[in-house]
Design a protein around this motif. Structure first.
Motif, PDB file in Angstrom:
ATOM      1  N   ILE A 192       0.864  -1.174   0.000  1.00  0.00           N
ATOM      2  CA  ILE A 192       0.000   0.000   0.000  1.00  0.00           C
ATOM      3  C   ILE A 192       0.900   1.223   0.000  1.00  0.00           C
ATOM      4  O   ILE A 192       1.523   1.555   0.999  1.00  0.00           O
ATOM      5  CB  ILE A 192      -0.958   0.012   1.218  1.00  0.00           C
ATOM      6  CG1 ILE A 192      -1.943  -1.162   1.142  1.00  0.00           C
ATOM      7  CG2 ILE A 192      -1.752   1.310   1.263  1.00  0.00           C
ATOM      8  CD1 ILE A 192      -1.554  -2.338   1.961  1.00  0.00           C
ATOM      9  N   GLY A 193       1.009   1.889  -1.132  1.00  0.00           N
ATOM     10  CA  GLY A 193       1.935   2.995  -1.325  1.00  0.00           C
ATOM     11  C   GLY A 193       3.097   2.533  -2.181  1.00  0.00           C
ATOM     12  O   GLY A 193       4.033   1.920  -1.680  1.00  0.00           O
ATOM     13  N   CYS A 194       3.050   2.842  -3.476  1.00  0.00           N
ATOM     14  CA  CYS A 194       3.937   2.211  -4.454  1.00  0.00           C
ATOM     15  C   CYS A 194       5.048   3.134  -4.951  1.00  0.00           C
ATOM     16  O   CYS A 194       5.452   3.062  -6.119  1.00  0.00           O
ATOM     17  CB  CYS A 194       3.120   1.697  -5.627  1.00  0.00           C
ATOM     18  SG  CYS A 194       1.842   0.508  -5.159  1.00  0.00           S
ATOM     19  N   GLY A 195       5.569   3.986  -4.072  1.00  0.00           N
ATOM     20  CA  GLY A 195       6.715   4.808  -4.429  1.00  0.00           C
ATOM     21  C   GLY A 195       8.011   4.023  -4.344  1.00  0.00           C
ATOM     22  O   GLY A 195       8.025   2.788  -4.214  1.00  0.00           O
ATOM     23  N   GLY A 196       9.135   4.752  -4.381  1.00  0.00           N
ATOM     24  CA  GLY A 196      10.431   4.093  -4.350  1.00  0.00           C
ATOM     25  C   GLY A 196      10.682   3.309  -3.090  1.00  0.00           C
ATOM     26  O   GLY A 196      11.185   2.178  -3.131  1.00  0.00           O
ATOM     27  N   ARG A 197      10.358   3.873  -1.926  1.00  0.00           N
ATOM     28  CA  ARG A 197      10.565   3.151  -0.673  1.00  0.00           C
ATOM     29  C   ARG A 197       9.630   1.955  -0.584  1.00  0.00           C
ATOM     30  O   ARG A 197      10.006   0.874  -0.113  1.00  0.00           O
ATOM     31  CB  ARG A 197      10.350   4.092   0.521  1.00  0.00           C
ATOM     32  CG  ARG A 197      10.540   3.413   1.887  1.00  0.00           C
ATOM     33  CD  ARG A 197      12.007   3.198   2.243  1.00  0.00           C
ATOM     34  NE  ARG A 197      12.632   2.068   1.577  1.00  0.00           N
ATOM     35  CZ  ARG A 197      12.656   0.811   2.027  1.00  0.00           C
ATOM     36  NH1 ARG A 197      12.064   0.504   3.163  1.00  0.00           N
ATOM     37  NH2 ARG A 197      13.264  -0.130   1.368  1.00  0.00           N
ATOM     38  N   ILE A 239       2.150  -4.048   3.821  1.00  0.00           N
ATOM     39  CA  ILE A 239       3.295  -3.133   3.813  1.00  0.00           C
ATOM     40  C   ILE A 239       2.740  -1.734   3.594  1.00  0.00           C
ATOM     41  O   ILE A 239       2.186  -1.434   2.533  1.00  0.00           O
ATOM     42  CB  ILE A 239       4.299  -3.505   2.714  1.00  0.00           C
ATOM     43  CG1 ILE A 239       4.883  -4.889   2.976  1.00  0.00           C
ATOM     44  CG2 ILE A 239       5.412  -2.460   2.616  1.00  0.00           C
ATOM     45  CD1 ILE A 239       5.814  -5.383   1.876  1.00  0.00           C
ATOM     46  N   LEU A 240       2.878  -0.872   4.602  1.00  0.00           N
ATOM     47  CA  LEU A 240       2.270   0.462   4.587  1.00  0.00           C
ATOM     48  C   LEU A 240       3.347   1.500   4.309  1.00  0.00           C
ATOM     49  O   LEU A 240       4.115   1.863   5.195  1.00  0.00           O
ATOM     50  CB  LEU A 240       1.572   0.733   5.918  1.00  0.00           C
ATOM     51  CG  LEU A 240       0.603  -0.346   6.399  1.00  0.00           C
ATOM     52  CD1 LEU A 240      -0.025   0.058   7.733  1.00  0.00           C
ATOM     53  CD2 LEU A 240      -0.477  -0.634   5.351  1.00  0.00           C
ATOM     54  N   THR A 241       3.398   1.983   3.072  1.00  0.00           N
ATOM     55  CA  THR A 241       4.475   2.893   2.664  1.00  0.00           C
ATOM     56  C   THR A 241       3.942   4.090   1.891  1.00  0.00           C
ATOM     57  O   THR A 241       4.617   4.627   1.021  1.00  0.00           O
ATOM     58  CB  THR A 241       5.527   2.134   1.826  1.00  0.00           C
ATOM     59  OG1 THR A 241       4.864   1.383   0.797  1.00  0.00           O
ATOM     60  CG2 THR A 241       6.332   1.188   2.684  1.00  0.00           C
ATOM     61  N   THR A 242       2.733   4.514   2.201  1.00  0.00           N
ATOM     62  CA  THR A 242       2.199   5.737   1.618  1.00  0.00           C
ATOM     63  C   THR A 242       2.850   6.950   2.286  1.00  0.00           C
ATOM     64  O   THR A 242       3.701   6.818   3.168  1.00  0.00           O
ATOM     65  CB  THR A 242       0.688   5.815   1.841  1.00  0.00           C
ATOM     66  OG1 THR A 242       0.446   5.828   3.262  1.00  0.00           O
ATOM     67  CG2 THR A 242      -0.036   4.645   1.226  1.00  0.00           C
ATOM     68  N   ALA A 243       2.405   8.138   1.917  1.00  0.00           N
ATOM     69  CA  ALA A 243       2.812   9.345   2.645  1.00  0.00           C
ATOM     70  C   ALA A 243       2.407   9.188   4.108  1.00  0.00           C
ATOM     71  O   ALA A 243       1.366   8.588   4.424  1.00  0.00           O
ATOM     72  CB  ALA A 243       2.151  10.576   2.033  1.00  0.00           C
TER      73      ALA A 243
END
Length: 450
Positions: free
Chosen positions: A52-57, A137-141
């Protein structure tokens, strides 16, 4: 998205040293305490993961989850924007270059099963993704972290969430409440404060806590660098909400400002060493260089003096200014010597010591340990320590934005929420630009933070 406010919880005023250390080193625990078995204990089938949150990190974290021991599949993905999701999916399937936060790989397509029907978009996409997996996996803003963690805990899912875990006190309280739910359900929770999984940091902190430099007098934390790049100018017809969410680091409500979003790493190390959090903060900050429309409403420098209950102080600097002196470090001064924590160096006469460079990437180690805990039902939760370190950054920002002395209790009890009235691309975000395109920012001595 409908938001509800949980009951306020102010019982986390001050954790004991023992409790805090236990929470922050849970990843290293070898205990086989007999507790209710988790959803996936030893010998169970493939762990299904949602990103959840598909940016680089996020892409890096997903690759690390897929690189852990045992069968793991990326099963679902969610993001606000389809181009980010598709770019992430392609890179995970075909390969990624090495970066500071991940090893290179040549593609993990054999472990990826994300058909179009499990690629979810929008503000509620996280629910659909979390519902169909074992691990989220929580990697949004950062603004969205409390909402997503809260839902994952309610649904009984194990979690890896990036730092920081919130941007304001309301979010911290939600994370602490969700951490209690996760604990009751025996869920494993990792937080992306990877220094806790760095062998050199672990050994240096242990030596400090064992008295290698004597009684701690003060700590110094630095994250001084050039800062995040500005995004391209907004596209014609792009809504203000869309623009800000495409440019998240530069808006306090989305990222928490750099003292929370980035400097939390250094503040976390200092809390780890002390075994607790500060009780007061006062400081100063502002904007001198990064002031154009592309830089939102955050400060480009912060300086904070934090004081712990025993009277020792943490002197904290973070700055985003190109062409200036740069340093990212945590230093500790004691009655017998001093330590460079990240450098693995202690100067204390005959007790001086220098650690070796870690052989394993701590970003990978944190996933290895989390997934091992899930498979083998080991105690594992970094949620509370991650929340308290994030709150330290929030309290520091309150001090620099207001110019006031802020106590831990009043900071944690603050009713000031940075959330918008509603979550939609046509909704108004909490901060809007003036006629000149410049976003108003905090004014010390005027801005209210409590």
């Amino acid at each position: 998205m409908t938001m509800t406010n949980p009951p306020k919880n102010h019982s986390h005023s001050l954790l004991t040293r023992r409790t805090f250390i236990q929470g922050s080193t849970a990843a290293l625990a070898a205990s086989t305490l007999s507790i209710a078995r988790s959803a996936h204990a030893a010998g169970d089938d493939t762990l299904k993961v949602a990103l959840i949150g598909c940016g680089g990190r996020g892409s890096g974290a997903a690759a690390q989850a897929l690189s852990t021991s045992g069968a793991v599949k990326l099963w679902a993905m969610a993001d606000l924007f389809s181009d980010k999701l598709e770019t992430s999916l392609k890179s995970l399937c075909t390969g990624q270059d090495a970066r500071y936060d991940r090893e290179a790989h040549k593609g993990l397509a054999g472990q990826i099963a994300v058909p179009p029907e499990r690629r979810f978009l929008g503000f509620d996409a996280y629910k659909q993704a979390i519902d169909c997996v074992d691990v989220a996996i929580l990697t949004t803003a950062p603004h969205f972290r409390p909402i997503h963690f809260e839902y994952a805990a309610q649904q009984g899912k194990h979690v890896f969430m990036e730092k920081p875990v919130a941007v304001d006190a309301d979010g911290i309280r939600r994370v602490l409440a969700a951490a209690e739910v996760a604990k009751q359900k025996n869920l494993k929770v990792g937080v992306g404060l990877q220094r806790h999984h760095d062998a050199r940091y672990i050994e240096t902190v242990k030596r400090i806590q064992d008295g290698a430099i004597g009684e701690i007098q003060c700590l110094l934390a630095y994250w001084n660098g050039s800062g995040y790049r500005a995004r391209p100018p907004r596209e014609p017809g792009m809504s203000e909400m869309t623009y800000q969410l495409r440019n998240p680091y530069h808006y306090t409500w989305v990222s928490g400002d750099n003292i929370v979003e980035q400097h939390v790493h250094n503040l976390d190390v200092c809390n780890w060493i002390k075994g607790t959090h500060p009780v007061t903060a006062q400081g100063q900050g502002g904007r001198q260089v990064r002031i154009g429309p592309a830089f939102g409403d955050i400060f480009d420098h912060h300086y904070v003096e934090f004081t712990y209950e025993d009277g020792s102080q943490l002197f904290s600097q973070c700055r985003h200014m190109p062409g200036c002196w740069g340093k990212v470090a945590e230093l500790v001064v004691g009655t017998k010597g001093k330590a460079d924590v990240g450098g693995g160096k202690i100067e204390a006469g005959v007790d001086s010591w220098r650690g070796d460079k870690p052989k394993a990437n701590p970003y990978q180690v944190e996933h290895d340990q989390l997934f091992d805990a899930i498979r083998n039902d080991r105690p594992y939760s970094e949620a509370v320590s991650g929340a308290l370190s994030t709150m330290t950054g929030v309290m520091g920002r309150m001090a620099t934005y207001s110019g006031k002395m802020i106590s831990w209790d009043e900071a944690l009890q603050s009713e000031l929420s940075l959330a918008p009235d509603r979550y939609a691309f046509d909704a108004a975000p909490p901060v809007l630009p003036g006629p000149d395109g410049i976003y108003p920012c905090a004014v010390p001595g005027v801005t209210k933070v409590l």
